[in-house]
Design a protein around this motif. Structure first.
Motif, PDB file in Angstrom:
ATOM      1  N   PRO A 172      81.794  64.167 -65.743  1.00 34.61           N
ATOM      2  CA  PRO A 172      80.422  63.983 -65.623  1.00 34.61           C
ATOM      3  C   PRO A 172      80.164  62.377 -66.114  1.00 34.61           C
ATOM      4  O   PRO A 172      79.044  61.783 -65.413  1.00 34.61           O
ATOM      5  N   ALA A 173      81.070  62.266 -67.061  1.00 35.48           N
ATOM      6  CA  ALA A 173      80.791  60.711 -67.475  1.00 35.48           C
ATOM      7  C   ALA A 173      81.113  59.673 -66.356  1.00 35.48           C
ATOM      8  O   ALA A 173      80.889  58.360 -66.723  1.00 35.48           O
ATOM      9  N   GLY A 174      81.863  59.746 -65.471  1.00 33.54           N
ATOM     10  CA  GLY A 174      82.213  58.968 -64.751  1.00 33.54           C
ATOM     11  C   GLY A 174      81.296  58.780 -63.233  1.00 33.54           C
ATOM     12  O   GLY A 174      81.306  57.937 -62.600  1.00 33.54           O
ATOM     13  N   LEU A 175      80.097  59.513 -63.368  1.00 36.45           N
ATOM     14  CA  LEU A 175      79.151  59.532 -62.546  1.00 36.45           C
ATOM     15  C   LEU A 175      78.359  58.323 -62.570  1.00 36.45           C
ATOM     16  O   LEU A 175      77.966  57.723 -61.317  1.00 36.45           O
ATOM     17  N   ARG A 176      77.994  57.766 -63.593  1.00 34.67           N
ATOM     18  CA  ARG A 176      77.372  56.626 -63.582  1.00 34.67           C
ATOM     19  C   ARG A 176      78.198  55.418 -63.190  1.00 34.67           C
ATOM     20  O   ARG A 176      77.552  54.632 -62.385  1.00 34.67           O
ATOM     21  N   PRO A 177      79.302  55.091 -63.792  1.00 36.04           N
ATOM     22  CA  PRO A 177      79.875  54.001 -62.967  1.00 36.04           C
ATOM     23  C   PRO A 177      80.189  54.111 -61.547  1.00 36.04           C
ATOM     24  O   PRO A 177      80.160  53.023 -60.876  1.00 36.04           O
ATOM     25  N   ALA A 178      80.306  55.460 -61.261  1.00 39.03           N
ATOM     26  CA  ALA A 178      80.445  55.636 -59.709  1.00 39.03           C
ATOM     27  C   ALA A 178      79.379  55.178 -58.945  1.00 39.03           C
ATOM     28  O   ALA A 178      79.320  54.436 -57.635  1.00 39.03           O
ATOM     29  N   LEU A 179      78.119  55.488 -59.401  1.00 40.85           N
ATOM     30  CA  LEU A 179      76.923  55.174 -58.978  1.00 40.85           C
ATOM     31  C   LEU A 179      76.758  53.553 -58.794  1.00 40.85           C
ATOM     32  O   LEU A 179      76.364  52.977 -57.740  1.00 40.85           O
ATOM     33  N   GLU A 180      77.189  52.927 -59.946  1.00 45.56           N
ATOM     34  CA  GLU A 180      77.131  51.478 -59.746  1.00 45.56           C
ATOM     35  C   GLU A 180      78.109  50.760 -58.766  1.00 45.56           C
ATOM     36  O   GLU A 180      77.818  49.902 -58.269  1.00 45.56           O
ATOM     37  N   VAL A 181      79.309  51.259 -58.677  1.00 48.81           N
ATOM     38  CA  VAL A 181      80.107  51.029 -57.490  1.00 48.81           C
ATOM     39  C   VAL A 181      79.480  51.225 -56.176  1.00 48.81           C
ATOM     40  O   VAL A 181      79.513  50.333 -55.551  1.00 48.81           O
ATOM     41  N   SER A 182      78.947  52.345 -55.991  1.00 49.78           N
ATOM     42  CA  SER A 182      78.456  52.590 -54.867  1.00 49.78           C
ATOM     43  C   SER A 182      77.032  51.458 -54.482  1.00 49.78           C
ATOM     44  O   SER A 182      76.729  51.257 -53.415  1.00 49.78           O
ATOM     45  N   THR A 183      76.406  51.550 -55.711  1.00 50.79           N
ATOM     46  CA  THR A 183      75.178  50.305 -55.394  1.00 50.79           C
ATOM     47  C   THR A 183      75.689  49.015 -55.066  1.00 50.79           C
ATOM     48  O   THR A 183      74.972  48.477 -54.128  1.00 50.79           O
ATOM     49  N   GLU A 184      76.756  48.684 -55.455  1.00 58.67           N
ATOM     50  CA  GLU A 184      77.074  47.477 -55.316  1.00 58.67           C
ATOM     51  C   GLU A 184      77.416  47.356 -53.750  1.00 58.67           C
ATOM     52  O   GLU A 184      77.263  46.369 -53.129  1.00 58.67           O
ATOM     53  N   GLY A 185      78.217  48.240 -53.308  1.00 60.91           N
ATOM     54  CA  GLY A 185      78.538  48.483 -51.940  1.00 60.91           C
ATOM     55  C   GLY A 185      77.379  48.428 -50.877  1.00 60.91           C
ATOM     56  O   GLY A 185      77.407  48.030 -49.953  1.00 60.91           O
ATOM     57  N   ARG A 186      76.367  49.448 -51.449  1.00 58.44           N
ATOM     58  CA  ARG A 186      75.146  49.319 -50.511  1.00 58.44           C
ATOM     59  C   ARG A 186      74.561  48.042 -50.308  1.00 58.44           C
ATOM     60  O   ARG A 186      74.029  47.622 -49.351  1.00 58.44           O
ATOM     61  N   ARG A 187      74.558  47.459 -51.505  1.00 58.75           N
ATOM     62  CA  ARG A 187      73.813  45.773 -51.447  1.00 58.75           C
ATOM     63  C   ARG A 187      74.837  44.793 -50.392  1.00 58.75           C
ATOM     64  O   ARG A 187      74.094  43.879 -49.762  1.00 58.75           O
ATOM     65  N   VAL A 188      76.003  45.080 -50.306  1.00 57.11           N
ATOM     66  CA  VAL A 188      76.803  44.164 -49.426  1.00 57.11           C
ATOM     67  C   VAL A 188      76.635  44.682 -48.160  1.00 57.11           C
ATOM     68  O   VAL A 188      76.209  43.880 -47.386  1.00 57.11           O
ATOM     69  N   LEU A 189      76.618  46.147 -47.676  1.00 55.83           N
ATOM     70  CA  LEU A 189      76.421  46.484 -46.539  1.00 55.83           C
ATOM     71  C   LEU A 189      74.923  46.115 -46.000  1.00 55.83           C
ATOM     72  O   LEU A 189      74.691  45.595 -44.928  1.00 55.83           O
ATOM     73  N   ARG A 190      73.840  46.242 -46.839  1.00 53.94           N
ATOM     74  CA  ARG A 190      72.557  45.808 -46.461  1.00 53.94           C
ATOM     75  C   ARG A 190      72.510  44.235 -46.090  1.00 53.94           C
ATOM     76  O   ARG A 190      71.653  43.954 -45.357  1.00 53.94           O
ATOM     77  N   ALA A 191      73.305  43.586 -46.905  1.00 59.16           N
ATOM     78  CA  ALA A 191      73.325  42.115 -46.537  1.00 59.16           C
ATOM     79  C   ALA A 191      73.804  41.767 -45.211  1.00 59.16           C
ATOM     80  O   ALA A 191      73.496  41.113 -44.405  1.00 59.16           O
ATOM     81  N   VAL A 192      74.944  42.708 -44.895  1.00 62.62           N
ATOM     82  CA  VAL A 192      75.884  42.350 -43.443  1.00 62.62           C
ATOM     83  C   VAL A 192      74.741  42.780 -42.529  1.00 62.62           C
ATOM     84  O   VAL A 192      74.825  42.325 -41.235  1.00 62.62           O
ATOM     85  N   VAL A 193      74.211  44.021 -42.585  1.00 56.32           N
ATOM     86  CA  VAL A 193      73.138  44.551 -41.639  1.00 56.32           C
ATOM     87  C   VAL A 193      72.113  43.433 -41.339  1.00 56.32           C
ATOM     88  O   VAL A 193      71.668  43.215 -40.230  1.00 56.32           O
ATOM     89  N   SER A 194      71.531  42.763 -42.391  1.00 52.99           N
ATOM     90  CA  SER A 194      70.606  41.827 -42.069  1.00 52.99           C
ATOM     91  C   SER A 194      70.707  40.799 -41.657  1.00 52.99           C
ATOM     92  O   SER A 194      70.320  40.159 -40.556  1.00 52.99           O
ATOM     93  N   ARG A 195      72.119  40.102 -41.931  1.00 49.71           N
ATOM     94  CA  ARG A 195      72.743  38.904 -41.229  1.00 49.71           C
ATOM     95  C   ARG A 195      72.939  39.467 -39.912  1.00 49.71           C
ATOM     96  O   ARG A 195      72.602  38.286 -38.716  1.00 49.71           O
ATOM     97  N   ARG A 196      73.395  40.478 -39.244  1.00 48.79           N
ATOM     98  CA  ARG A 196      73.593  40.888 -37.959  1.00 48.79           C
ATOM     99  C   ARG A 196      72.364  40.892 -37.231  1.00 48.79           C
ATOM    100  O   ARG A 196      72.114  40.423 -35.981  1.00 48.79           O
ATOM    101  N   SER A 197      71.248  41.372 -37.805  1.00 49.69           N
ATOM    102  CA  SER A 197      69.843  41.439 -37.157  1.00 49.69           C
ATOM    103  C   SER A 197      69.330  40.095 -37.101  1.00 49.69           C
ATOM    104  O   SER A 197      68.782  39.930 -35.901  1.00 49.69           O
ATOM    105  N   ARG A 198      69.307  39.283 -38.043  1.00 51.58           N
ATOM    106  CA  ARG A 198      69.043  37.834 -37.733  1.00 51.58           C
ATOM    107  C   ARG A 198      69.731  37.253 -36.571  1.00 51.58           C
ATOM    108  O   ARG A 198      69.133  36.548 -35.970  1.00 51.58           O
TER     109      ARG A 198
END
Length: 201
Positions: A172-198
Motif C-alpha cells: 500500500p505504501a507504493g500507491l502514492r509514488p505510483a500515482l505520482e508516476v502516473s500523473t507525470e505520464g498523464r501530463r506528457v500525454l496531455r501535452a502530446v494530444v494538445s500539440r496534435r490538436s493544434r
C-alpha cells in the motif's frame, strides 16, 4: 524482469494499480480531468475499498460519459475504423480500457484487465508518438525486447514497470509514488494530444 513477468506475479492491489495507472495516463483522450480517477486510487489503500470498487467505477464511467457496456462504443467497430486516424484509434483504445474494467476487484479479473490495459496504453503511445517505433509489436516490448523504441513508447513502458515494482516492493505504501508516476505520464500525454490538436487546427 519483463513487464509480462511482473504482471504475472503481481497481487490484487498491484494488478488494480497497474491497470488503473494505464487508464489514468490516457484520461486526456477521454476528456476527463486530472482528478476523475482519484476515488478508485483511494479505494486501493485498504481492503475495505474492494467492496466499493464497482460503485466507484460506475461513477467514473458516468463522469466520462459514453456507453461502457459489453460491446459498447469501445468495441472493435469503434471510431478507429471510420477514418483510419491514429487519434481516433487511440481514443477507441482508451474507451475500451475503461469498458473492460471488472466490476469486482478480484485477482483473476484484474490480471486480465491489467494485461489488456498494458497493451492498449503502449499501443496508444505508439500511435501518438511523432517518431516511429522500430519494433514489430508492443508484445515484444512487454517481453523485454526494447531495441529501437521510440521515446514516448519507451517512457510508457518504463512507467508501467515502475508502478508494478513499487507495489510489489512496498504494498500500500507504493500507491502514492505510483500515482505520482502516473500523473507525470498523464501530463506528457496531455501535452502530446494538445500539440496534435493544434497541428490539425
Amino acid at each position: 524482469m519483463s513487464l509480462v513477468e511482473l504482471i504475472g506475479q503481481a497481487d490484487e492491489r498491484g494488478l488494480a494499480a497497474s491497470g488503473l495507472a494505464c487508464l489514468d495516463r490516457c484520461v486526456p483522450l477521454l476528456g476527463g480531468d486530472d482528478e476523475v480517477l482519484r476515488p478508485l486510487w483511494a479505494g486501493l489503500a485498504d481492503d475495505a475499498g474492494a467492496e466499493e470498487w464497482g460503485e466507484r467505477l460506475e461513477q467514473v464511467r458516468g463522469k466520462l460519459g459514453g456507453e461502457f457496456g459489453t460491446g459498447g462504443s469501445g468495441g472493435s467497430g469503434g471510431s478507429g475504423g471510420s477514418g483510419g486516424s491514429g487519434d481516433d484509434e487511440a481514443v477507441s483504445l482508451a474507451r475500451r480500457m475503461l469498458a473492460a474494467a471488472p466490476a469486482e476487484r478480484s485477482a483473476a479479473g484484474l490480471r486480465a484487465w491489467a494485461d489488456a490495459c498494458s497493451v492498449a496504453a503502449l499501443r496508444i503511445h505508439r500511435l501518438l508518438d511523432p517518431l516511429k517505433d522500430a519494433g514489430d509489436s508492443v508484445d515484444a516490448r512487454r517481453e523485454g525486447r526494447t531495441e529501437g523504441m521510440s521515446p514516448l513508447v519507451a517512457a510508457e513502458l518504463r512507467r508501467q514497470i515502475t508502478v508494478l515494482e513499487l507495489l510489489a516492493g512496498h504494498g500500500p505504501a507504493g500507491l502514492r509514488p505510483a500515482l505520482e508516476v502516473s500523473t507525470e505520464g498523464r501530463r506528457v500525454l496531455r501535452a502530446v494530444v494538445s500539440r496534435r490538436s493544434r497541428r490539425r487546427g
